[in-house]
Scaffold this motif. Structure first.
Motif, PDB file in Angstrom:
ATOM      1  N   ASP A  13      54.010  35.477  56.685  1.00 32.44           N
ATOM      2  CA  ASP A  13      53.229  36.322  55.782  1.00 32.44           C
ATOM      3  C   ASP A  13      53.525  37.793  56.060  1.00 32.44           C
ATOM      4  OD1 ASP A  13      51.250  37.674  54.398  1.00 32.44           O
ATOM      5  OD2 ASP A  13      49.570  36.796  55.493  1.00 32.44           O
ATOM      6  N   LEU A  14      54.329  38.405  55.197  1.00 30.69           N
ATOM      7  CA  LEU A  14      54.634  39.831  55.311  1.00 30.69           C
ATOM      8  C   LEU A  14      53.902  40.559  54.181  1.00 30.69           C
ATOM      9  CD1 LEU A  14      56.358  41.863  57.002  1.00 30.69           C
ATOM     10  CD2 LEU A  14      58.117  41.643  55.230  1.00 30.69           C
ATOM     11  N   THR A  15      52.578  40.437  54.170  1.00 34.97           N
ATOM     12  CA  THR A  15      51.774  41.055  53.125  1.00 34.97           C
ATOM     13  C   THR A  15      50.674  41.898  53.752  1.00 34.97           C
ATOM     14  OG1 THR A  15      50.071  39.333  52.885  1.00 34.97           O
ATOM     15  CG2 THR A  15      52.148  38.999  51.698  1.00 34.97           C
ATOM     16  N   SER A  16      50.078  42.740  52.911  1.00 39.44           N
ATOM     17  CA  SER A  16      49.005  43.600  53.391  1.00 39.44           C
ATOM     18  C   SER A  16      48.002  43.868  52.275  1.00 39.44           C
ATOM     19  CB  SER A  16      49.578  44.932  53.913  1.00 39.44           C
ATOM     20  OG  SER A  16      50.260  45.614  52.869  1.00 39.44           O
ATOM     21  N   VAL A  17      46.915  44.482  52.625  1.00 40.41           N
ATOM     22  CA  VAL A  17      45.804  44.863  51.752  1.00 40.41           C
ATOM     23  C   VAL A  17      45.140  43.609  51.206  1.00 40.41           C
ATOM     24  CG1 VAL A  17      45.010  46.512  50.019  1.00 40.41           C
ATOM     25  CG2 VAL A  17      47.104  46.994  51.282  1.00 40.41           C
ATOM     26  N   VAL A  18      45.208  43.322  49.890  1.00 44.05           N
ATOM     27  CA  VAL A  18      44.414  42.218  49.345  1.00 44.05           C
ATOM     28  C   VAL A  18      45.253  41.150  48.657  1.00 44.05           C
ATOM     29  CG1 VAL A  18      42.585  41.592  47.708  1.00 44.05           C
ATOM     30  CG2 VAL A  18      42.335  43.638  49.112  1.00 44.05           C
ATOM     31  N   VAL A  19      46.141  41.531  47.747  1.00 41.71           N
ATOM     32  CA  VAL A  19      46.783  40.532  46.891  1.00 41.71           C
ATOM     33  C   VAL A  19      47.556  39.487  47.698  1.00 41.71           C
ATOM     34  CG1 VAL A  19      48.841  41.970  46.461  1.00 41.71           C
ATOM     35  CG2 VAL A  19      48.204  40.185  44.823  1.00 41.71           C
ATOM     36  N   GLY A  20      48.336  39.927  48.695  1.00 39.69           N
ATOM     37  CA  GLY A  20      49.071  38.979  49.526  1.00 39.69           C
ATOM     38  C   GLY A  20      48.183  38.210  50.470  1.00 39.69           C
ATOM     39  N   PRO A  21      47.297  38.902  51.217  1.00 40.97           N
ATOM     40  CA  PRO A  21      46.398  38.182  52.119  1.00 40.97           C
ATOM     41  C   PRO A  21      45.497  37.159  51.429  1.00 40.97           C
ATOM     42  CG  PRO A  21      46.565  40.449  52.829  1.00 40.97           C
ATOM     43  CD  PRO A  21      47.328  40.362  51.534  1.00 40.97           C
ATOM     44  N   ILE A  22      45.099  37.399  50.170  1.00 43.04           N
ATOM     45  CA  ILE A  22      44.326  36.382  49.447  1.00 43.04           C
ATOM     46  C   ILE A  22      45.185  35.143  49.224  1.00 43.04           C
ATOM     47  CG2 ILE A  22      43.491  35.809  47.126  1.00 43.04           C
ATOM     48  CD1 ILE A  22      41.350  37.054  48.732  1.00 43.04           C
ATOM     49  N   CYS A  23      46.443  35.356  48.855  1.00 42.82           N
ATOM     50  CA  CYS A  23      47.369  34.230  48.666  1.00 42.82           C
ATOM     51  C   CYS A  23      47.518  33.434  49.953  1.00 42.82           C
ATOM     52  CB  CYS A  23      48.720  34.758  48.203  1.00 42.82           C
ATOM     53  SG  CYS A  23      50.065  33.544  48.272  1.00 42.82           S
ATOM     54  N   ARG A 162      36.373  51.477  31.948  1.00 44.12           N
ATOM     55  CA  ARG A 162      35.845  51.287  33.303  1.00 44.12           C
ATOM     56  C   ARG A 162      36.709  50.264  34.019  1.00 44.12           C
ATOM     57  NH1 ARG A 162      30.516  52.536  34.432  1.00 44.12           N
ATOM     58  NH2 ARG A 162      31.246  52.183  36.554  1.00 44.12           N
ATOM     59  N   PHE A 163      36.645  50.287  35.347  1.00 43.02           N
ATOM     60  CA  PHE A 163      37.272  49.252  36.152  1.00 43.02           C
ATOM     61  C   PHE A 163      36.232  48.206  36.519  1.00 43.02           C
ATOM     62  CE2 PHE A 163      39.960  52.967  37.727  1.00 43.02           C
ATOM     63  CZ  PHE A 163      40.993  52.695  36.842  1.00 43.02           C
ATOM     64  N   VAL A 164      36.632  46.954  36.576  1.00 45.51           N
ATOM     65  CA  VAL A 164      35.795  45.933  37.189  1.00 45.51           C
ATOM     66  C   VAL A 164      35.609  46.329  38.647  1.00 45.51           C
ATOM     67  CG1 VAL A 164      35.614  43.497  37.817  1.00 45.51           C
ATOM     68  CG2 VAL A 164      36.673  44.143  35.643  1.00 45.51           C
ATOM     69  N   PRO A 165      34.361  46.406  39.156  1.00 48.66           N
ATOM     70  CA  PRO A 165      34.151  46.898  40.523  1.00 48.66           C
ATOM     71  C   PRO A 165      34.479  45.866  41.599  1.00 48.66           C
ATOM     72  CG  PRO A 165      32.053  46.409  39.514  1.00 48.66           C
ATOM     73  CD  PRO A 165      33.087  46.205  38.445  1.00 48.66           C
ATOM     74  N   MET A 166      35.601  45.248  41.452  1.00 51.49           N
ATOM     75  CA  MET A 166      36.204  44.363  42.448  1.00 51.49           C
ATOM     76  C   MET A 166      37.703  44.524  42.283  1.00 51.49           C
ATOM     77  SD  MET A 166      34.082  40.807  41.940  1.00 51.49           S
ATOM     78  CE  MET A 166      34.453  40.761  40.182  1.00 51.49           C
ATOM     79  N   VAL A 167      38.474  44.199  43.311  1.00 47.11           N
ATOM     80  CA  VAL A 167      39.927  44.243  43.141  1.00 47.11           C
ATOM     81  C   VAL A 167      40.356  42.939  42.460  1.00 47.11           C
ATOM     82  CG1 VAL A 167      40.532  45.927  44.897  1.00 47.11           C
ATOM     83  CG2 VAL A 167      40.153  43.578  45.579  1.00 47.11           C
ATOM     84  N   MET A 168      39.938  42.834  41.218  1.00 45.13           N
ATOM     85  CA  MET A 168      40.081  41.592  40.469  1.00 45.13           C
ATOM     86  C   MET A 168      41.539  41.208  40.247  1.00 45.13           C
ATOM     87  SD  MET A 168      38.614  40.649  36.680  1.00 45.13           S
ATOM     88  CE  MET A 168      39.859  41.600  35.831  1.00 45.13           C
ATOM     89  N   THR A 169      42.383  42.197  39.924  1.00 47.16           N
ATOM     90  CA  THR A 169      43.773  41.844  39.653  1.00 47.16           C
ATOM     91  C   THR A 169      44.461  41.347  40.923  1.00 47.16           C
ATOM     92  OG1 THR A 169      44.720  44.044  40.038  1.00 47.16           O
ATOM     93  CG2 THR A 169      43.813  43.629  37.870  1.00 47.16           C
ATOM     94  N   ASP A 170      44.073  41.883  42.077  1.00 49.49           N
ATOM     95  CA  ASP A 170      44.616  41.378  43.341  1.00 49.49           C
ATOM     96  C   ASP A 170      44.202  39.933  43.574  1.00 49.49           C
ATOM     97  OD1 ASP A 170      45.617  43.903  43.742  1.00 49.49           O
ATOM     98  OD2 ASP A 170      44.833  44.129  45.751  1.00 49.49           O
ATOM     99  N   HIS A 171      42.923  39.648  43.375  1.00 52.40           N
ATOM    100  CA  HIS A 171      42.434  38.286  43.603  1.00 52.40           C
ATOM    101  C   HIS A 171      43.119  37.289  42.671  1.00 52.40           C
ATOM    102  CE1 HIS A 171      38.982  38.480  46.455  1.00 52.40           C
ATOM    103  NE2 HIS A 171      39.075  39.768  46.177  1.00 52.40           N
ATOM    104  N   THR A 173      45.952  37.551  40.942  1.00 52.01           N
ATOM    105  CA  THR A 173      47.383  37.408  41.192  1.00 52.01           C
ATOM    106  C   THR A 173      47.641  36.676  42.504  1.00 52.01           C
ATOM    107  OG1 THR A 173      47.740  39.502  40.025  1.00 52.01           O
ATOM    108  CG2 THR A 173      49.579  38.627  41.287  1.00 52.01           C
ATOM    109  N   GLY A 174      46.828  36.945  43.521  1.00 52.29           N
ATOM    110  CA  GLY A 174      46.992  36.244  44.793  1.00 52.29           C
ATOM    111  C   GLY A 174      46.785  34.750  44.656  1.00 52.29           C
ATOM    112  N   LEU A 175      45.783  34.366  43.868  1.00 56.23           N
ATOM    113  CA  LEU A 175      45.534  32.937  43.658  1.00 56.23           C
ATOM    114  C   LEU A 175      46.653  32.300  42.841  1.00 56.23           C
ATOM    115  CD1 LEU A 175      41.691  33.061  42.998  1.00 56.23           C
ATOM    116  CD2 LEU A 175      42.848  32.187  45.034  1.00 56.23           C
ATOM    117  N   ILE A 176      47.179  33.031  41.853  1.00 56.47           N
ATOM    118  CA  ILE A 176      48.313  32.516  41.073  1.00 56.47           C
ATOM    119  C   ILE A 176      49.529  32.336  41.987  1.00 56.47           C
ATOM    120  CG2 ILE A 176      49.977  33.113  39.265  1.00 56.47           C
ATOM    121  CD1 ILE A 176      47.602  34.447  37.770  1.00 56.47           C
ATOM    122  N   ALA A 177      49.732  33.264  42.909  1.00 60.24           N
ATOM    123  CA  ALA A 177      50.859  33.132  43.849  1.00 60.24           C
ATOM    124  C   ALA A 177      50.702  31.893  44.718  1.00 60.24           C
ATOM    125  CB  ALA A 177      50.962  34.389  44.720  1.00 60.24           C
TER     126      ALA A 177
END
Length: 407
Positions: A13-23, A162-171, A173-177
């Motif tokens: 796992d060479l990921t960081s922040v949210v999108v990779g770590p969720i995956c 407005r933005f959804v007040p969660m990092v929704m696109t990270d979550h 995309t991470g689950l799709i990965a």
């Protein structure tokens, strides 16, 4: 042996922040052995999120990195890159959210790695797909929310972007990965071959948004405007009651007619605006307005009792604090209390999805930076003398504080 459905699968796992770590957390929760490779400064999420007891162990990092081991390597030094390649030689899956041009410079692209490990599944989580002009540009969740139309749906609904007040696109995309890696593992089991997977945030979120809101523009020429007018109605929200909020969701004719009876408006069954699902969709703003006006007449508990008796979908509005004591989640033991070796007593969420064939049984706490550097590299064939040399040269980094319970 973890006991989960991905037991025996080794992930680098060479990921960081949210999108990779969720995956990779998703893979780890299902039994995969996940080795998180971090630079000397560590995953930025260790320090950028609010709330921690010790430096480098933020609550957000802990939540996104359970069931993993941490190896801290300086990949800018040749010996660090050699250690990385030795780890990848014995891996099933490599996940990164590093831009492709950087991976190619490091020799960690799929073409290079597949020479020595043709069964490797290489998953690159990208901001933008390689086929478009935005390829290799950097982006985080709000950039993708803005570009993919997520923010624009708020402008259509409430008058301002407005933005959804969660990092929704990270979550998402991470689950799709994680899902895509599962597909690739299935194909490899049949063919014996690895492959490269590209999972772009922008294209996935554009698909997510437009699957909902392409609407009448599905047809060429369009037969009407884009956007689902039900979801874009200002009254598509929790509705005020006399003492709080409630959400109601009567969609079928049976549910809508039962709802009209519950609010004392049975005549609306025959109203041409509301007499069918098609009519209610076409007149969604008016239908939602009826719902909003009615809910204001009673308390939340009164409405829940009336609507439940008629099998109308409805639920009370939960704050974040309410969610922590929700009775259904309490029944399901959703929040798990456990003791972390260095961070003390912690609360975490349970893995919601269950497999009758068995779940992971050997849960691991989120690791300190470089906590497992020696043991993982020892498994890769390094001697103690070699590990000592790597440590002296700061090619591997190990935690300074001893592993003991926090006070």
């Amino acid at each position: 042996m973890s006991g989960g459905p991905l037991d025996g699968v080794r992930v680098i796992d060479l990921t960081s922040v949210v999108v990779g770590p969720i995956c990779t957390r998703t893979l780890a929760d299902q039994g995969a052995e996940v080795i998180k490779v971090e630079p000397p400064g560590g995953d930025i999420l260790r320090t950028m999120a609010r709330g921690s007891r010790t430096p480098g162990m933020s609550g957000k990092f802990i939540n996104f990195n359970r069931n993993k081991r941490s190896v801290c390597l300086d990949l800018k030094q040749p010996a660090g890159m050699e250690a990385m390649r030795r780890l990848l030689a014995g891996a099933d899956v490599f996940v990164s959210n590093v831009r492709p041009v950087a991976l190619e410079r490091l020799g960690l692209d799929h073409a290079s790695l597949s020479v020595t490990n043709p069964q490797l599944i290489h998953c690159g989580i990208l901001a933008f797909g390689s086929a478009g002009r935005y390829a290799n540009q950097p982006a985080y969740d709000p950039v993708i929310q803005s570009l993919s139309g997520v923010a624009a749906t708020f402008e259509r609904a409430v008058g301002e972007p407005r933005f959804v007040p969660m990092v929704m696109t990270d979550h998402i995309t991470g689950l799709i990965a994680a899902q895509s890696i599962g597909f690739a593992l299935f194909r490899r089991a049949r063919t014996g071959r690895g492959e490269a997977i590209e999972v772009p945030m922008f294209e996935n979120m554009a698909s997510f948004v437009m699957s909902e809101h392409l609407g009448a523009a599905t047809f060429e020429p369009p037969v009407g405007p884009t956007g689902d007018n039900r979801l874009l109605s200002p009254d598509y929200r929790p509705l005020a009651t006399q003492d709080g909020y409630i959400t109601v969701g009567p969609n079928t004719d049976a549910q809508a007619f039962a709802f009209f009876d519950a609010i004392g408006r049975p005549e609306l069954r025959d109203d041409p605006r509301f007499c069918s699902a098609t009519a209610r969709t076409a007149n969604a703003p008016a239908y939602f307005s009826v719902r909003a006006e009615a809910m204001a007449q009673r308390t939340t508990d009164e409405w829940l009792k009336l609507l439940s008796a008629r099998d109308v979908p409805a639920a009370r509005y939960n704050t974040l604090e309410d969610l922590m004591v929700d009775p259904h989640l309490e029944d399901a033991d959703f929040f798990i209390m456990e003791d972390h070796p260095t961070e003390g007593r912690l609360r975490r969420t349970k893995t919601p999805n269950q497999f009758s064939g068995g779940m992971r049984e050997d849960g691991l706490p989120a690791p300190r930076l470089g906590e497992n550097s020696r043991e993982v590299l020892r498994e890769a064939g390094y001697t103690e003398a070699e590990l000592d040399e790597l440590a002296v040269r700061r090619i591997i980094v190990e935690p300074e504080m001893p592993r003991e319970s926090a006070a």
